[in-house]
Write an enzyme that holds these catalytic residues in place. Structure first.
Site, PDB file in Angstrom:
ATOM      1  N   SER A 125      34.126  56.904  73.712  1.00  0.00           N
ATOM      2  CA  SER A 125      34.392  57.861  74.549  1.00  0.00           C
ATOM      3  C   SER A 125      33.860  57.912  76.050  1.00  0.00           C
ATOM      4  CB  SER A 125      34.288  59.136  73.941  1.00  0.00           C
ATOM      5  OG  SER A 125      34.776  60.300  74.681  1.00  0.00           O
ATOM      6  N   LEU A 126      34.316  58.267  76.947  1.00  0.00           N
ATOM      7  CA  LEU A 126      33.788  58.547  78.176  1.00  0.00           C
ATOM      8  C   LEU A 126      33.423  59.758  78.356  1.00  0.00           C
ATOM      9  CD1 LEU A 126      36.184  56.213  80.679  1.00  0.00           C
ATOM     10  CD2 LEU A 126      33.881  55.601  79.703  1.00  0.00           C
ATOM     11  N   THR A 171      39.887  63.963  69.745  1.00  0.00           N
ATOM     12  CA  THR A 171      40.833  62.813  70.044  1.00  0.00           C
ATOM     13  C   THR A 171      41.279  62.214  68.643  1.00  0.00           C
ATOM     14  OG1 THR A 171      40.939  60.906  71.513  1.00  0.00           O
ATOM     15  CG2 THR A 171      38.659  61.276  70.288  1.00  0.00           C
ATOM     16  N   ASP A 230      45.004  68.766  77.917  1.00  0.00           N
ATOM     17  CA  ASP A 230      45.736  67.380  78.493  1.00  0.00           C
ATOM     18  C   ASP A 230      46.779  67.521  79.549  1.00  0.00           C
ATOM     19  OD1 ASP A 230      44.409  65.310  76.996  1.00  0.00           O
ATOM     20  OD2 ASP A 230      45.717  65.217  75.039  1.00  0.00           O
ATOM     21  N   GLY A 257      55.148  61.592  71.732  1.00  0.00           N
ATOM     22  CA  GLY A 257      54.185  61.981  70.819  1.00  0.00           C
ATOM     23  C   GLY A 257      53.272  63.118  71.553  1.00  0.00           C
ATOM     24  N   ASN A 272      43.225  69.420  71.920  1.00  0.00           N
ATOM     25  CA  ASN A 272      42.140  68.605  72.351  1.00  0.00           C
ATOM     26  C   ASN A 272      40.799  69.515  72.755  1.00  0.00           C
ATOM     27  OD1 ASN A 272      42.723  69.691  74.965  1.00  0.00           O
ATOM     28  ND2 ASN A 272      42.209  67.701  75.686  1.00  0.00           N
ATOM     29  N   LYS A 313      43.815  65.413  66.577  1.00  0.00           N
ATOM     30  CA  LYS A 313      44.442  66.588  67.600  1.00  0.00           C
ATOM     31  C   LYS A 313      45.569  67.433  66.592  1.00  0.00           C
ATOM     32  CE  LYS A 313      44.015  64.235  72.032  1.00  0.00           C
ATOM     33  NZ  LYS A 313      44.694  63.664  73.219  1.00  0.00           N
TER      34      LYS A 313
HETATM   35  P1  NAP Z   1      51.311  59.271  69.978  1.00  0.00           P
HETATM   36  O1  NAP Z   1      51.052  60.842  69.468  1.00  0.00           O
HETATM   37  O2  NAP Z   1      50.886  58.364  69.026  1.00  0.00           O
HETATM   38  O3  NAP Z   1      52.540  59.118  70.695  1.00  0.00           O
HETATM   39  C1  NAP Z   1      52.989  58.091  71.314  1.00  0.00           C
HETATM   40  C2  NAP Z   1      54.400  57.934  70.919  1.00  0.00           C
HETATM   41  O4  NAP Z   1      54.855  56.821  71.393  1.00  0.00           O
HETATM   42  C3  NAP Z   1      54.947  57.912  69.522  1.00  0.00           C
HETATM   43  O5  NAP Z   1      55.879  58.919  69.363  1.00  0.00           O
HETATM   44  C4  NAP Z   1      55.055  56.582  69.227  1.00  0.00           C
HETATM   45  O6  NAP Z   1      56.107  56.423  68.070  1.00  0.00           O
HETATM   46  C5  NAP Z   1      55.896  56.075  70.709  1.00  0.00           C
HETATM   47  N1  NAP Z   1      55.929  54.855  70.827  1.00  0.00           N
HETATM   48  C6  NAP Z   1      55.166  53.819  70.293  1.00  0.00           C
HETATM   49  N2  NAP Z   1      55.748  52.652  70.654  1.00  0.00           N
HETATM   50  C7  NAP Z   1      56.795  52.665  71.519  1.00  0.00           C
HETATM   51  C8  NAP Z   1      57.550  51.993  72.151  1.00  0.00           C
HETATM   52  N3  NAP Z   1      57.725  50.757  71.924  1.00  0.00           N
HETATM   53  N4  NAP Z   1      58.890  52.489  72.635  1.00  0.00           N
HETATM   54  C9  NAP Z   1      58.764  53.961  72.487  1.00  0.00           C
HETATM   55  N5  NAP Z   1      58.193  54.806  72.066  1.00  0.00           N
HETATM   56  C10 NAP Z   1      56.720  54.302  71.562  1.00  0.00           C
HETATM   57  O7  NAP Z   1      50.186  59.048  71.021  1.00  0.00           O
HETATM   58  P2  NAP Z   1      49.638  60.013  72.131  1.00  0.00           P
HETATM   59  O8  NAP Z   1      48.163  60.681  71.695  1.00  0.00           O
HETATM   60  O9  NAP Z   1      50.623  60.827  72.724  1.00  0.00           O
HETATM   61  O10 NAP Z   1      48.942  59.034  73.229  1.00  0.00           O
HETATM   62  C11 NAP Z   1      49.978  58.216  74.112  1.00  0.00           C
HETATM   63  C12 NAP Z   1      49.290  57.369  75.069  1.00  0.00           C
HETATM   64  O11 NAP Z   1      48.524  58.184  76.044  1.00  0.00           O
HETATM   65  C13 NAP Z   1      48.095  56.587  74.569  1.00  0.00           C
HETATM   66  O12 NAP Z   1      47.980  55.454  75.195  1.00  0.00           O
HETATM   67  C14 NAP Z   1      46.779  57.248  75.017  1.00  0.00           C
HETATM   68  O13 NAP Z   1      45.682  56.479  75.111  1.00  0.00           O
HETATM   69  C15 NAP Z   1      47.537  58.084  76.278  1.00  0.00           C
HETATM   70  N6  NAP Z   1      46.528  59.325  76.413  1.00  0.00           N
HETATM   71  C16 NAP Z   1      45.778  59.424  77.650  1.00  0.00           C
HETATM   72  C17 NAP Z   1      45.385  60.526  77.873  1.00  0.00           C
HETATM   73  C18 NAP Z   1      44.539  60.740  79.191  1.00  0.00           C
HETATM   74  O14 NAP Z   1      43.713  61.515  79.214  1.00  0.00           O
HETATM   75  N7  NAP Z   1      44.684  59.751  80.048  1.00  0.00           N
HETATM   76  C19 NAP Z   1      45.218  61.419  77.018  1.00  0.00           C
HETATM   77  C20 NAP Z   1      45.987  61.419  75.916  1.00  0.00           C
HETATM   78  C21 NAP Z   1      46.700  60.301  75.568  1.00  0.00           C
HETATM   79  P3  NAP Z   1      55.450  56.118  66.585  1.00  0.00           P
HETATM   80  O15 NAP Z   1      54.747  57.181  66.361  1.00  0.00           O
HETATM   81  O16 NAP Z   1      56.825  55.957  66.020  1.00  0.00           O
HETATM   82  O17 NAP Z   1      54.895  54.708  66.827  1.00  0.00           O
END
Ligand code: NAP
Length: 285
Positions: A20-21, A67, A108, A135, A92, A71
């Site tokens: 984590s950063l 994280t 977020d 998600g 978060n 969450k």
């Molecule tokens: P999450 O709750 O697991 O949501 C991701 C969603 O994408 C899930 O519903 C997943 O479905 C779906 N998915 C996976 N592969 C897919 C595909 N090929 N096509 C369409 N949908 C697909 O994860 P999250 O916490 O929302 O995080 C999502 C991304 O955002 C991650 O890369 C995370 O690192 C990033 N993020 C960044 C920040 C930031 O501060 N920059 C903050 C939060 C999150 P399944 O569950 O069925 O696989």
């Protein structure tokens, strides 16, 4: 009382959480404002989570970031939830100022929106949005976009149940925004959209594909990938080659951290100090 007793402890709870950063950003902020506090990493295995929360006040913990994968799981420990936690079902940031009383926040979406509006100068009112993923992060982002009067939001997720539920919720809670769930990637009207967001983890691995057909990317589009490691995903690279404006998720991470800092300390976050600390850490990823 020893100095230790006065030292406030904050940290990020996750599993894994080592990379984590957030510690860099928050410890730099505490130092610059002369706040006697330390931000740590709490890498806690799922079977130890109950014990961790039981011992929170003994450990002098005043606040936490949460994280992956906790969450949603931490909701059961909360005494109060912010409207954003209620909308997303995810938390978060935990505020633990009062003994045995935990308030959950989700910063977020606010982090994303601040980056979008303040740094990227993108005015969302009346705009058409396409988002990949339904998600936790997508929900947080969509909540803000709908609140700030996006005209339409088209959602695609591999799990159609998730995208359908989310679009229905947006239409119920934000009648001025037209949310739709699509069944296939090529049904997303990217050619007519103003903002394309990737909120899936697709793009984090070197060999991950670009989910959308590059032919539909265009120069009037802002393409925002929530991923910040790598700093430029395949999607962002292709979008840039089409003349689109692009952004990765580092700005979102930065502003969500700044908002958490304000919640915990009731002080304005020293933005430039935090930004520099985060940029330095991100370079080493
Ligand atoms: P999450 O709750 O697991 O949501 C991701 C969603 O994408 C899930 O519903 C997943 O479905 C779906 N998915 C996976 N592969 C897919 C595909 N090929 N096509 C369409 N949908 C697909 O994860 P999250 O916490 O929302 O995080 C999502 C991304 O955002 C991650 O890369 C995370 O690192 C990033 N993020 C960044 C920040 C930031 O501060 N920059 C903050 C939060 C999150 P399944 O569950 O069925 O696989």
């Amino acid at each position: 009382m020893s100095d230790e007793t006065h030292l406030k402890i904050y940290g990020v709870l996750g599993y894994p959480a080592k990379h984590s950063l957030s510690p860099l950003m928050h410890n730099a902020a505490f130092k610059s404002l002369g706040i006697k506090a330390e931000y740590k990493i709490f890498e806690v295995a799922p079977e130890k989570l109950d014990d961790f929360f039981d011992a929170l006040s003994q450990k002098n913990i005043s606040g936490l970031n949460v994280t992956v994968p906790y969450k949603e799981m931490v909701l059961k420990y909360l005494d109060q939830q912010s409207p954003e936690v209620r909308f997303t079902g995810a938390c978060n940031t935990i505020e633990a100022k009062k003994k045995n009383y935990l308030k959950g926040w989700n910063t977020d979406g606010i982090g994303f929106y601040r980056h979008l509006s303040k740094d990227l100068k993108f005015n969302i009112t009346g705009k058409s949005v396409v988002i990949l993923g339904a998600g936790g992060a997508a929900k947080a982002v969509i909540n803000q976009l709908a609140k700030k009067k996006a005209k339409s939001i088209a959602i695609y997720d591999i799990d159609k149940n998730k995208s359908r539920k989310l679009s229905a919720k947006v239409n119920r809670e934000f009648p001025s925004c037209n949310a739709v769930s699509v069944n296939a990637l090529d049904e997303l009207a990217i050619k007519d959209a103003d903002l394309l967001i990737n909120a899936t983890p697709v793009g984090m691995q070197k060999d991950d594909p670009c989910l959308v057909n590059p032919d539909v990317l265009h120069a009037r589009l802002l393409v925002y990938d929530l991923i910040y490691n790598p700093s430029e995903t395949k999607l962002l690279r292709l979008a840039r080659s089409k003349g689109a404006m692009t952004a990765n998720g580092l700005g979102m991470l930065f502003y969500q951290g700044a908002r958490s800092f304000k919640i915990w300390t009731e002080k304005n976050a020293p933005l430039e100090v935090m930004r520099q600390a985060l940029a330095k850490g991100a370079k080493k990823l």
